[in-house]
Design an enzyme around this catalytic site. Structure first.
Site, PDB file in Angstrom:
ATOM      1  N   SER A 124       0.819  -1.210   0.000  1.00 45.17           N
ATOM      2  CA  SER A 124       0.000   0.000   0.000  1.00 45.17           C
ATOM      3  C   SER A 124       0.848   1.254   0.000  1.00 45.17           C
ATOM      4  O   SER A 124       0.325   2.343  -0.210  1.00 45.17           O
ATOM      5  CB  SER A 124      -0.978   0.002   1.178  1.00 45.17           C
ATOM      6  N   HIS A 145      -3.362  -3.500  -5.757  1.00 44.44           N
ATOM      7  CA  HIS A 145      -3.641  -2.969  -4.416  1.00 44.44           C
ATOM      8  C   HIS A 145      -5.114  -3.140  -4.079  1.00 44.44           C
ATOM      9  O   HIS A 145      -5.960  -2.381  -4.548  1.00 44.44           O
ATOM     10  CB  HIS A 145      -3.219  -1.489  -4.350  1.00 44.44           C
ATOM     11  N   ASN A 195      -4.570   6.677  -1.183  1.00 48.78           N
ATOM     12  CA  ASN A 195      -3.835   7.116   0.010  1.00 48.78           C
ATOM     13  C   ASN A 195      -3.178   8.485  -0.169  1.00 48.78           C
ATOM     14  O   ASN A 195      -2.779   9.115   0.801  1.00 48.78           O
ATOM     15  CB  ASN A 195      -2.790   6.075   0.430  1.00 48.78           C
TER      16      ASN A 195
HETATM   17  P1  NAD Z   1      -0.515  -9.042   8.152  1.00 49.05           P
HETATM   18  O1  NAD Z   1       0.490  -8.728   9.177  1.00 49.05           O
HETATM   19  O2  NAD Z   1      -1.915  -9.317   8.572  1.00 49.05           O
HETATM   20  O3  NAD Z   1      -0.029 -10.322   7.307  1.00 49.05           O
HETATM   21  C1  NAD Z   1       1.257 -10.452   6.766  1.00 49.05           C
HETATM   22  C2  NAD Z   1       1.594 -11.930   6.675  1.00 49.05           C
HETATM   23  O4  NAD Z   1       2.800 -12.050   5.936  1.00 49.05           O
HETATM   24  C3  NAD Z   1       1.834 -12.561   8.041  1.00 49.05           C
HETATM   25  O5  NAD Z   1       1.050 -13.730   8.171  1.00 49.05           O
HETATM   26  C4  NAD Z   1       3.319 -12.899   8.021  1.00 49.05           C
HETATM   27  O6  NAD Z   1       3.632 -14.089   8.724  1.00 49.05           O
HETATM   28  C5  NAD Z   1       3.589 -13.061   6.555  1.00 49.05           C
HETATM   29  N1  NAD Z   1       4.975 -12.865   6.154  1.00 49.05           N
HETATM   30  C6  NAD Z   1       5.843 -11.928   6.615  1.00 49.05           C
HETATM   31  N2  NAD Z   1       7.028 -12.063   5.973  1.00 49.05           N
HETATM   32  C7  NAD Z   1       6.884 -13.082   5.105  1.00 49.05           C
HETATM   33  C8  NAD Z   1       7.747 -13.667   4.148  1.00 49.05           C
HETATM   34  N3  NAD Z   1       9.008 -13.244   3.979  1.00 49.05           N
HETATM   35  N4  NAD Z   1       7.281 -14.687   3.392  1.00 49.05           N
HETATM   36  C9  NAD Z   1       6.009 -15.129   3.566  1.00 49.05           C
HETATM   37  N5  NAD Z   1       5.152 -14.614   4.457  1.00 49.05           N
HETATM   38  C10 NAD Z   1       5.583 -13.596   5.218  1.00 49.05           C
HETATM   39  O7  NAD Z   1      -0.453  -7.855   7.085  1.00 49.05           O
HETATM   40  P2  NAD Z   1      -1.595  -7.353   6.082  1.00 49.05           P
HETATM   41  O8  NAD Z   1      -2.377  -6.299   6.755  1.00 49.05           O
HETATM   42  O9  NAD Z   1      -2.281  -8.526   5.476  1.00 49.05           O
HETATM   43  O10 NAD Z   1      -0.701  -6.608   4.990  1.00 49.05           O
HETATM   44  C11 NAD Z   1      -0.016  -7.317   3.980  1.00 49.05           C
HETATM   45  C12 NAD Z   1       0.341  -6.392   2.845  1.00 49.05           C
HETATM   46  O11 NAD Z   1      -0.864  -5.817   2.327  1.00 49.05           O
HETATM   47  C13 NAD Z   1       1.225  -5.216   3.211  1.00 49.05           C
HETATM   48  O12 NAD Z   1       2.076  -4.944   2.139  1.00 49.05           O
HETATM   49  C14 NAD Z   1       0.230  -4.081   3.425  1.00 49.05           C
HETATM   50  O13 NAD Z   1       0.820  -2.816   3.221  1.00 49.05           O
HETATM   51  C15 NAD Z   1      -0.788  -4.396   2.365  1.00 49.05           C
HETATM   52  N6  NAD Z   1      -2.131  -3.863   2.584  1.00 49.05           N
HETATM   53  C16 NAD Z   1      -2.719  -3.905   3.814  1.00 49.05           C
HETATM   54  C17 NAD Z   1      -4.000  -3.410   3.985  1.00 49.05           C
HETATM   55  C18 NAD Z   1      -4.686  -3.464   5.319  1.00 49.05           C
HETATM   56  O14 NAD Z   1      -5.659  -2.708   5.531  1.00 49.05           O
HETATM   57  N7  NAD Z   1      -4.265  -4.321   6.234  1.00 49.05           N
HETATM   58  C19 NAD Z   1      -4.709  -2.867   2.886  1.00 49.05           C
HETATM   59  C20 NAD Z   1      -4.083  -2.865   1.627  1.00 49.05           C
HETATM   60  C21 NAD Z   1      -2.801  -3.347   1.495  1.00 49.05           C
END
Ligand code: NAD
Length: 508
Positions: A124, A145, A195
């Site tokens: 993001s 995204h 954003n």
């Molecule tokens: P999260 O913390 O819920 O999940 C991330 C997962 O990735 C975890 O289960 C972790 O164990 C795993 N992980 C970490 N390093 C890893 C690796 N090297 N290989 C494999 N797995 C790995 O995070 P999230 O909120 O799901 O966010 C994930 C991505 O999505 C980020 O880039 C974030 O910026 C983006 N995003 C998040 C949102 C939101 O509202 N949460 C919205 C849009 C985009």
């Protein structure tokens, strides 16, 4: 590169957290077999469990049968090693928001997957260009995204970095549509579309709070009731997490090389430092403890009922008020003028970005009271007013009485440039114009993104055109003049369009 991805294509998802689990569900719902991998033991199981819980809620609401749930879950296959994703025809990454870790994962995926497989990142805030630079073939990497919760939110920003090929972006765009999403194309720039363009919604509210223009409850109520946003900025920051919102603001500011347009707020940092992060900590801009009562905006006491009002020149978007006065039996008498209402020696006008005090002096009328913008003056239950420092108390009472006579709750705010709603909308329109100017997205995609990604009642470009882009520019120029701060500088494209055809339509 793959020309098309159909439901026979296996989708790989890396990261089984909030977003990864949601994306896996979405792909499985569209009929794909999904391979779900996470670096942490047990994370995939927890991710599938989360999906299961969501689907069970749908069964309770009779939106899905148990057979459909079982078939969907049966298409999500845990992968205990990254290399298993070599069988996928598209891989979507949703891991921790860290450039180096994402680069490492994509370098591995490039070796594991076939050459024609598209690699997508759900980042993001990180540059898609920077992530792609780690690859031998950065043309195959694209931003996909999704918004949280991924199975529900319609928008997908398809983000192209410097090297992303058009073909790669088009394939992911078409796939998003096939998944019943609304995709938009965006250039990899800080904050992408949503954003970035949403920053003033929070930023101006925080600035107004810091300047004592109005309290939290008044600013929230104005943007909800008068402007039609689903939540006020402070309610929304409390929901998102003030720390999370602050981090996004800081990232955009730093990535924009400290452009004052995106300067973060001291008040927000204070809230983060105080540990008041919003709902999740029980305290943010509001108190979420059981005993706490939600504060309400102050309501002005009843002013005198006017017998009639003079209409002195066109009121622009507030002209609709005249019909409402008429319906309520308030007689309207025409008089020449530059756009205001008059009761005795009190002038009442829509804000044009000047403070009431400055305008009172410019126009030689001490008893001036300004009112704020509303999306629809007949629907809004509330109107914000601000009186000139030079006005007598009776001016304030008469202006309040006029709006109360048409059934509006009146709240006075401190005299400030652009008031609350006009200032926020003008700054959103300006940011949208700047994003179009800098080729981040087309006007149509930008409006779609704001309506679908953050539920704005209108797209900012469309909103600006309805308000009249000249009016918006005037408000911005007045604010820039009052503050002497580059934060309020008008977009060169907005100025050009005002000087040209007055509409974004068909321009880009
Ligand atoms: P999260 O913390 O819920 O999940 C991330 C997962 O990735 C975890 O289960 C972790 O164990 C795993 N992980 C970490 N390093 C890893 C690796 N090297 N290989 C494999 N797995 C790995 O995070 P999230 O909120 O799901 O966010 C994930 C991505 O999505 C980020 O880039 C974030 O910026 C983006 N995003 C998040 C949102 C939101 O509202 N949460 C919205 C849009 C985009």
């Amino acid at each position: 590169m793959k020309k098309e991805i159909d439901s026979n294509t296996i989708i790989g998802v890396v990261g089984a957290g909030t977003m990864g689990a949601g994306i896996a569900q979405l792909a499985a719902a569209a009929g794909h077999e999904v391979l779900l991998y996470d670096a942490v033991d047990g994370a995939v199981g927890r991710g599938i469990e989360t999906v299961m819980k969501g689907l069970n809620r749908q069964i309770q609401r009779e939106k899905m049968t148990e057979e459909q749930r079982d078939a969907l879950i049966g298409r999500i296959h845990p992968a205990n090693q990254l290399k298993i994703l070599g069988r996928a025809g598209l891989v979507i990454e949703a891991i921790i928001e860290d450039l180096e870790i994402k680069r490492e994962v994509f370098s591995k995926l490039e070796k594991i997957c076939n050459d024609d497989v598209i690699l997508a990142t759900n980042t993001s805030s990180i540059s898609v260009t920077a992530i792609g630079a780690a690859l031998q073939d950065p043309g195959r990497l694209v931003g996909m995204h999704f918004f949280n919760p991924a199975p529900v939110m319609k928008l997908v920003e398809v983000v192209s970095g410097v090297a992303t090929t058009r073909e790669t972006a088009d394939v992911v765009y078409a796939l998003s549509k096939a998944w019943n999403k609304v995709p938009v194309h965006a250039k990899s720039t800080p904050g992408f579309i949503v954003n970035r363009v949403a920053r003033p919604f929070y930023g101006e509210a925080l600035r107004m709070l810091q300047e004592g223009v109005a309290d939290v409850a008044t600013i929230d109520a104005a943007l909800r009731d008068c402007a039609g946003f689903r939540m006020g900025p402070f309610e929304l920051m409390d929901l998102i997490g003030i720390d999370v919102n602050f981090a996004v603001t800081q990232t955009v500011y730093e990535q924009m090389f400290d452009d004052p347009k995106y300067r973060p707020s001291l008040i927000q940092r204070e809230m983060v430092d105080a540990g008041r992060h919003g709902r999740k900590t029980g305290r943010g801009f509001y108190d979420y403890s059981e005993a706490a009562e939600k504060p309400l905006p102050p309501i002005e006491k009843k002013g005198p009922q006017p017998g009639g009002v003079f209409h002195c020149g066109a009121l622009g978007v507030a002209e609709r008020l005249l019909g409402i006065f008429d319906q309520r039996g308030i007689s309207v008498t025409e008089e020449t003028g530059t756009g205001s209402l008059r009761i005795d020696d009190v002038r009442i006008a829509l804000t044009d970005g000047r403070t009431a005090t400055a305008r009172a002096r410019d126009e030689g009328c001490d008893n001036l009271v300004l009112f704020d913008l509303a999306l629809d003056y007949s629907e809004t239950p509330r109107v914000l007013l601000a009186a000139s420092d030079r006005s007598v108390p009776a001016a304030r009472e008469k202006a309040a009485g006029l709006f109360q006579a048409i059934g509006k709750g009146v709240t006075f705010i401190d005299d400030s440039p652009g008031m609350v709603v006009m200032r926020t909308i003008a700054m959103l329109v300006n940011e949208a114009a700047d994003a179009v100017h800098q080729q981040v997205a087309t006007p149509a995609d930008l409006d779609t993104a704001m309506k679908m990604g953050v539920n704005y009642p209108r797209g900012p470009i469309e909103w600006g055109e309805q308000l009249g882009l000249l009016n918006v520019l005037t408000v911005l120029d007045q604010m820039a003049c009052t503050y002497g701060d580059d934060h309020f500088r008008a977009s060169p494209l907005l100025r050009r369009i005002v000087n040209g055809f007055g509409t974004f339509h068909g321009r880009v």
